[in-house]
Design a protein around this motif. Structure first.
Motif, PDB file in Angstrom:
ATOM      1  N   LEU A 153     -12.255  26.529   7.710  1.00  0.00           N
ATOM      2  CA  LEU A 153     -12.795  25.768   8.829  1.00  0.00           C
ATOM      3  C   LEU A 153     -11.740  25.572   9.913  1.00  0.00           C
ATOM      4  CD1 LEU A 153     -14.953  23.068   6.999  1.00  0.00           C
ATOM      5  CD2 LEU A 153     -15.567  25.371   7.729  1.00  0.00           C
ATOM      6  N   VAL A 154     -10.532  25.293   9.518  1.00  0.00           N
ATOM      7  CA  VAL A 154      -9.457  25.124  10.500  1.00  0.00           C
ATOM      8  C   VAL A 154      -9.216  26.423  11.256  1.00  0.00           C
ATOM      9  CG1 VAL A 154      -6.968  24.751  10.734  1.00  0.00           C
ATOM     10  CG2 VAL A 154      -8.344  23.190   9.338  1.00  0.00           C
ATOM     11  N   ARG A 155      -9.206  27.547  10.553  1.00  0.00           N
ATOM     12  CA  ARG A 155      -9.022  28.839  11.212  1.00  0.00           C
ATOM     13  C   ARG A 155     -10.131  29.091  12.235  1.00  0.00           C
ATOM     14  NH1 ARG A 155      -5.705  32.806   8.724  1.00  0.00           N
ATOM     15  NH2 ARG A 155      -4.600  31.992   6.881  1.00  0.00           N
ATOM     16  N   ALA A 156     -11.352  28.743  11.870  1.00  0.00           N
ATOM     17  CA  ALA A 156     -12.473  28.941  12.788  1.00  0.00           C
ATOM     18  C   ALA A 156     -12.317  28.084  14.034  1.00  0.00           C
ATOM     19  CB  ALA A 156     -13.787  28.633  12.072  1.00  0.00           C
ATOM     20  N   VAL A 157     -11.942  26.829  13.860  1.00  0.00           N
ATOM     21  CA  VAL A 157     -11.808  25.924  14.997  1.00  0.00           C
ATOM     22  C   VAL A 157     -10.650  26.337  15.892  1.00  0.00           C
ATOM     23  CG1 VAL A 157     -11.324  23.537  15.686  1.00  0.00           C
ATOM     24  CG2 VAL A 157     -12.918  23.998  13.810  1.00  0.00           C
ATOM     25  N   ARG A 158      -9.581  26.841  15.311  1.00  0.00           N
ATOM     26  CA  ARG A 158      -8.432  27.258  16.117  1.00  0.00           C
ATOM     27  C   ARG A 158      -8.792  28.349  17.122  1.00  0.00           C
ATOM     28  NH1 ARG A 158      -3.876  24.910  14.931  1.00  0.00           N
ATOM     29  NH2 ARG A 158      -3.418  24.221  12.800  1.00  0.00           N
ATOM     30  N   SER A 159      -9.872  29.057  16.908  1.00  0.00           N
ATOM     31  CA  SER A 159     -10.221  30.175  17.787  1.00  0.00           C
ATOM     32  C   SER A 159     -10.644  29.719  19.177  1.00  0.00           C
ATOM     33  CB  SER A 159     -11.326  31.030  17.161  1.00  0.00           C
ATOM     34  OG  SER A 159     -12.524  30.282  17.001  1.00  0.00           O
ATOM     35  N   GLY A 160     -11.073  28.461  19.319  1.00  0.00           N
ATOM     36  CA  GLY A 160     -11.439  27.948  20.631  1.00  0.00           C
ATOM     37  C   GLY A 160     -12.840  28.319  21.076  1.00  0.00           C
ATOM     38  N   ASN A 161     -13.229  27.827  22.249  1.00  0.00           N
ATOM     39  CA  ASN A 161     -14.518  28.042  22.892  1.00  0.00           C
ATOM     40  C   ASN A 161     -15.640  27.404  22.067  1.00  0.00           C
ATOM     41  OD1 ASN A 161     -16.236  28.821  24.942  1.00  0.00           O
ATOM     42  ND2 ASN A 161     -16.424  30.929  24.251  1.00  0.00           N
ATOM     43  N   ASP A 162     -16.547  28.175  21.467  1.00  0.00           N
ATOM     44  CA  ASP A 162     -17.703  27.585  20.778  1.00  0.00           C
ATOM     45  C   ASP A 162     -17.310  27.197  19.352  1.00  0.00           C
ATOM     46  OD1 ASP A 162     -20.219  26.636  20.438  1.00  0.00           O
ATOM     47  OD2 ASP A 162     -21.253  28.531  20.724  1.00  0.00           O
ATOM     48  N   THR A 163     -16.380  26.267  19.259  1.00  0.00           N
ATOM     49  CA  THR A 163     -15.731  25.962  17.992  1.00  0.00           C
ATOM     50  C   THR A 163     -16.652  25.372  16.945  1.00  0.00           C
ATOM     51  OG1 THR A 163     -15.029  23.903  19.075  1.00  0.00           O
ATOM     52  CG2 THR A 163     -13.422  25.673  18.942  1.00  0.00           C
ATOM     53  N   ASP A 164     -17.559  24.474  17.363  1.00  0.00           N
ATOM     54  CA  ASP A 164     -18.429  23.844  16.377  1.00  0.00           C
ATOM     55  C   ASP A 164     -19.355  24.863  15.732  1.00  0.00           C
ATOM     56  OD1 ASP A 164     -19.692  24.012  18.917  1.00  0.00           O
ATOM     57  OD2 ASP A 164     -21.159  22.483  18.365  1.00  0.00           O
ATOM     58  N   THR A 165     -19.848  25.796  16.523  1.00  0.00           N
ATOM     59  CA  THR A 165     -20.785  26.778  15.978  1.00  0.00           C
ATOM     60  C   THR A 165     -20.076  27.810  15.117  1.00  0.00           C
ATOM     61  OG1 THR A 165     -22.364  26.453  17.760  1.00  0.00           O
ATOM     62  CG2 THR A 165     -22.472  28.545  16.590  1.00  0.00           C
ATOM     63  N   VAL A 166     -18.943  28.322  15.568  1.00  0.00           N
ATOM     64  CA  VAL A 166     -18.205  29.288  14.746  1.00  0.00           C
ATOM     65  C   VAL A 166     -17.802  28.647  13.421  1.00  0.00           C
ATOM     66  CG1 VAL A 166     -16.100  30.670  14.583  1.00  0.00           C
ATOM     67  CG2 VAL A 166     -17.412  30.662  16.699  1.00  0.00           C
ATOM     68  N   ALA A 167     -17.350  27.396  13.461  1.00  0.00           N
ATOM     69  CA  ALA A 167     -16.944  26.735  12.227  1.00  0.00           C
ATOM     70  C   ALA A 167     -18.136  26.387  11.342  1.00  0.00           C
ATOM     71  CB  ALA A 167     -16.137  25.483  12.547  1.00  0.00           C
ATOM     72  N   ALA A 168     -19.285  26.065  11.948  1.00  0.00           N
ATOM     73  CA  ALA A 168     -20.490  25.828  11.141  1.00  0.00           C
ATOM     74  C   ALA A 168     -20.916  27.101  10.425  1.00  0.00           C
ATOM     75  CB  ALA A 168     -21.617  25.319  12.030  1.00  0.00           C
ATOM     76  N   ILE A 169     -20.863  28.216  11.138  1.00  0.00           N
ATOM     77  CA  ILE A 169     -21.223  29.498  10.528  1.00  0.00           C
ATOM     78  C   ILE A 169     -20.242  29.837   9.417  1.00  0.00           C
ATOM     79  CG2 ILE A 169     -21.468  31.979  10.960  1.00  0.00           C
ATOM     80  CD1 ILE A 169     -22.229  31.140  13.909  1.00  0.00           C
ATOM     81  N   ALA A 170     -18.947  29.722   9.705  1.00  0.00           N
ATOM     82  CA  ALA A 170     -17.924  30.003   8.698  1.00  0.00           C
ATOM     83  C   ALA A 170     -18.065  29.073   7.502  1.00  0.00           C
ATOM     84  CB  ALA A 170     -16.534  29.856   9.310  1.00  0.00           C
ATOM     85  N   GLY A 171     -18.389  27.802   7.767  1.00  0.00           N
ATOM     86  CA  GLY A 171     -18.477  26.830   6.686  1.00  0.00           C
ATOM     87  C   GLY A 171     -19.572  27.118   5.690  1.00  0.00           C
ATOM     88  N   GLY A 172     -20.661  27.732   6.142  1.00  0.00           N
ATOM     89  CA  GLY A 172     -21.721  28.079   5.207  1.00  0.00           C
ATOM     90  C   GLY A 172     -21.254  29.068   4.167  1.00  0.00           C
ATOM     91  N   LEU A 173     -20.543  30.091   4.605  1.00  0.00           N
ATOM     92  CA  LEU A 173     -20.060  31.103   3.668  1.00  0.00           C
ATOM     93  C   LEU A 173     -18.858  30.591   2.879  1.00  0.00           C
ATOM     94  CD1 LEU A 173     -20.261  33.917   2.501  1.00  0.00           C
ATOM     95  CD2 LEU A 173     -18.977  34.788   4.477  1.00  0.00           C
TER      96      LEU A 173
END
Length: 315
Positions: free
Chosen positions: A255-275
């Motif tokens: 989740l931290v890696r996903a958020v570090r990417s920036g921009n649409d952080t909540d959605t990328v991290a939500a997607i990553a968090g499911g898997l």
């Protein structure tokens, strides 16, 4: 990775991981990438002034799907799809953060039915020439819980349901393809504790398989930040999420890696968090995050757990 977790742990983890990623990313949405060693905190804030631990539209749109699955409804049935459209329509009346494409679809409905929603989604696509935002992928995780039996054909039924729910707001094939690939990968992770995002390729149209193979392979050799500029597009969002999960060592790390990417952080991290949640299981979620996790419609982490357990136990 999952030696000490059960199928139930991993199924619940998929739902909790997605919601936690959403809430973690909320305070960083639309911002630039956040490099090490700056910590990523469950701090709230962001464009909509979220409270710490509060989820956004990603999880709010997933909740009616989870509720339907917990009731034992067939996710692909037209009556269930009608119910989802109705619930989303009511939510969108007061929600501050409805995605642009989703809001356009829901505000243009002639009736709160699946048929009307598909028609509105098609009209949005035809008027703009595109409709492959990440708004259907971000909400798709709970569908997996309806298809955890080992019966032949379960993956195919899951794929059909994922595409049917995606099509309610996102007409373009890439959006449905992404939901199919992600749901099948999450299901495999829940049942076997293994990461295999290529597993669902055979469930796509033949012409799409090579394209998606190239996209997934590219993500295997990149960091999430490589997709920052376009991660509102479902393809880039999936690639960023996959890159975050593939290189992770824990649910928190993914989740931290996903958020570090920036921009649409909540959605990328939500997607990553499911898997990631499906791989590492619910016990891997930091307790301090779980304690503050909450959101529409007045739910907390324990409510998501209860509905997830009901969904799995009723199958």
């Amino acid at each position: 990775m999952t030696e000490h977790t059960t199928i139930l742990d991993r199924a619940v983890g998929a739902v909790l991981g997605s919601a936690a990623g959403d809430a973690l990313g909320a305070g960083y949405e639309f911002g630039p990438p956040v490099p090490e060693p700056t910590p990523i905190l469950m701090q709230g804030g962001g464009s909509f002034g979220w409270r710490p631990g509060e989820w956004t539209d990603d999880t709010s749109m997933a909740v009616p799907i989870l509720q339907a699955v917990a009731r034992g409804d067939d996710p692909a049935a037209e009556a269930t799809l009608d119910g989802l459209v109705g619930a989303w329509g009511q939510w969108a009346l007061d929600a501050p953060d409805v995605g642009i494409q989703t809001r356009e679809v829901l505000s243009g409905l002639e009736a709160h039915t699946a048929a009307a929603s598909r028609l509105a989604a098609r009209r949005v696509h035809e008027s703009t020439g595109r409709s492959a935002g990440n708004g259907s992928l971000m909400r798709t995780v709970p569908l997996v819980l309806a298809y955890l039996r080992g019966d032949d054909g379960e993956e195919e039924r899951l794929a059909s349901a994922a595409r049917a729910v995606s099509d309610l707001t996102h007409h373009e094939a890439d959006a449905g393809d992404a939901c199919v690939l992600w749901c099948v990968a999450i299901r495999h992770a829940v049942l076997h504790g293994e990461l295999d995002v290529l597993r669902g390729l055979d469930l796509l149209a033949p012409a799409a398989r090579r394209t998606w193979t190239e996209r997934l392979v590219a993500a295997e050799h990149a960091e999430p930040v490589a997709f920052t500029a376009t991660n509102g597009w479902v393809v880039s969002a999936l690639q960023a999420a996959y890159a975050a999960v593939r290189s992770s060592t824990s649910l928190e790390d993914a989740l931290v890696r996903a958020v570090r990417s920036g921009n649409d952080t909540d959605t990328v991290a939500a997607i990553a968090g499911g898997l990631a949640g499906a791989l590492y299981g619910a016990p891997a979620l930091p307790e301090e995050w779980r304690a503050v996790l909450h959101g529409w419609p007045g739910l907390r982490a324990d409510d998501l757990v209860a509905m997830s357990e009901q969904a799995v136990g009723g199958r």
